[in-house]
Design a protein around this motif. Structure first.
Motif, mmCIF file in Angstrom:
data_model
loop_
_atom_site.group_PDB
_atom_site.id
_atom_site.type_symbol
_atom_site.label_atom_id
_atom_site.label_comp_id
_atom_site.label_asym_id
_atom_site.label_seq_id
_atom_site.Cartn_x
_atom_site.Cartn_y
_atom_site.Cartn_z
ATOM 1 N N GLU A 18 -6.935 -29.085 39.277
ATOM 2 C CA GLU A 18 -5.901 -28.115 38.912
ATOM 3 C C GLU A 18 -6.214 -26.733 39.477
ATOM 4 O O GLU A 18 -5.318 -26.025 39.946
ATOM 5 C CB GLU A 18 -5.765 -28.057 37.385
ATOM 6 N N ARG B 240 -3.603 -23.311 40.132
ATOM 7 C CA ARG B 240 -3.125 -23.023 38.791
ATOM 8 C C ARG B 240 -4.088 -22.123 38.041
ATOM 9 O O ARG B 240 -5.297 -22.214 38.194
ATOM 10 C CB ARG B 240 -2.886 -24.328 38.028
ATOM 11 N N GLU C 255 -2.128 -22.044 32.813
ATOM 12 C CA GLU C 255 -1.313 -23.164 33.301
ATOM 13 C C GLU C 255 -2.058 -24.481 33.161
ATOM 14 O O GLU C 255 -1.473 -25.511 32.780
ATOM 15 C CB GLU C 255 -0.923 -22.935 34.752
ATOM 16 N N GLU D 222 -1.105 -27.825 30.951
ATOM 17 C CA GLU D 222 -1.025 -29.140 31.584
ATOM 18 C C GLU D 222 -1.911 -30.159 30.884
ATOM 19 O O GLU D 222 -1.518 -31.316 30.677
ATOM 20 C CB GLU D 222 -1.437 -29.022 33.063
#
Length: 220
Positions: A165, A170, A174, A178
């Protein structure tokens, strides 16, 4: 107080930068260098917190100088200065250990903010910007083909998820959304990833993820 070493082969640019820095109560310019070889020597002698490094310079360029500074184990963090037509050099500088990059025509407030961020141990380049840079050039840069790294195997499944990620650009918030965990938990995972992979910051996580093929150009 952030101790800054200013490295650029153009004296007028160094003068301009110094004028900006001298207005700041928390930044002290401890020295100037006009080439990479001198920059490495002055970093060793002066122990600056941040080295503001030009890329194209005589004798030793900024990429080689960055690599030498990092390889010596110096605590100094390197912030690379570049222009739009030098993106390949930026990639090489990040691989060499730079903590980020800024454009030479960046507004003064952004330059100052970048120096402070690097001094605090953060990466200056926003992850999404780094991802776009790598997406654009990874396919044609030397050494950019996937290269397995045994350190990746040290990561837990969750840490590997977080690494992916981060490499996709990100933010912690974020990633937390997720993976349905707290931002503090993500931050802790990032810290462990940096330790296990022997990396300095998020920018280097992105670089390693692309180099090892964990994330490939174009993935989002």
């Amino acid at each position: 107080m952030t101790r800054l070493l200013l490295v650029d082969d153009q004296p007028m640019l160094r003068i301009g930068f110094r004028m900006v820095f001298e207005t700041q109560p928390d930044i002290e310019v401890v020295g100037e260098a006009g080439d990479g070889e001198r920059a490495v020597a002055m970093t060793r002698a002066l122990s600056p917190d941040v080295v503001l490094m030009d890329v194209r310079m005589p004798v030793v360029d900024g990429i080689q100088a960055t690599r030498r500074i990092v390889e010596t184990g110096s605590a100094a963090r390197v912030l690379v200065l570049t222009t739009f037509d030098l993106d390949e050099y930026v990639f090489a500088a990040l691989r060499a250990g730079a903590s980020g990059f800024l454009l030479k025509d960046v507004p003064p407030e952004d330059l100052l903010g970048g120096i402070r961020a690097v001094a605090a141990g953060d990466a200056v380049v926003a992850p999404r910007v780094t991802r776009r840079l790598l997406d654009a050039f990874a396919a044609r840069l030397p050494g950019a083909a996937p290269d397995p790294d045994p350190r990746i195997g040290q990561l837990t499944d969750r840490e590997r998820e977080v690494l992916v990620e981060v490499a996709k650009g990100r933010s912690n918030a974020e990633i937390a959304g997720e993976l349905m965990v707290s931002a503090a938990t993500v931050k802790a995972h990032v810290g462990r990833i940096l330790t296990k992979l022997e990396l300095r910051d998020r920018v280097q996580i992105v670089v390693l993820a692309y180099e090892t093929g964990v994330v490939r150009p174009g993935e989002s």
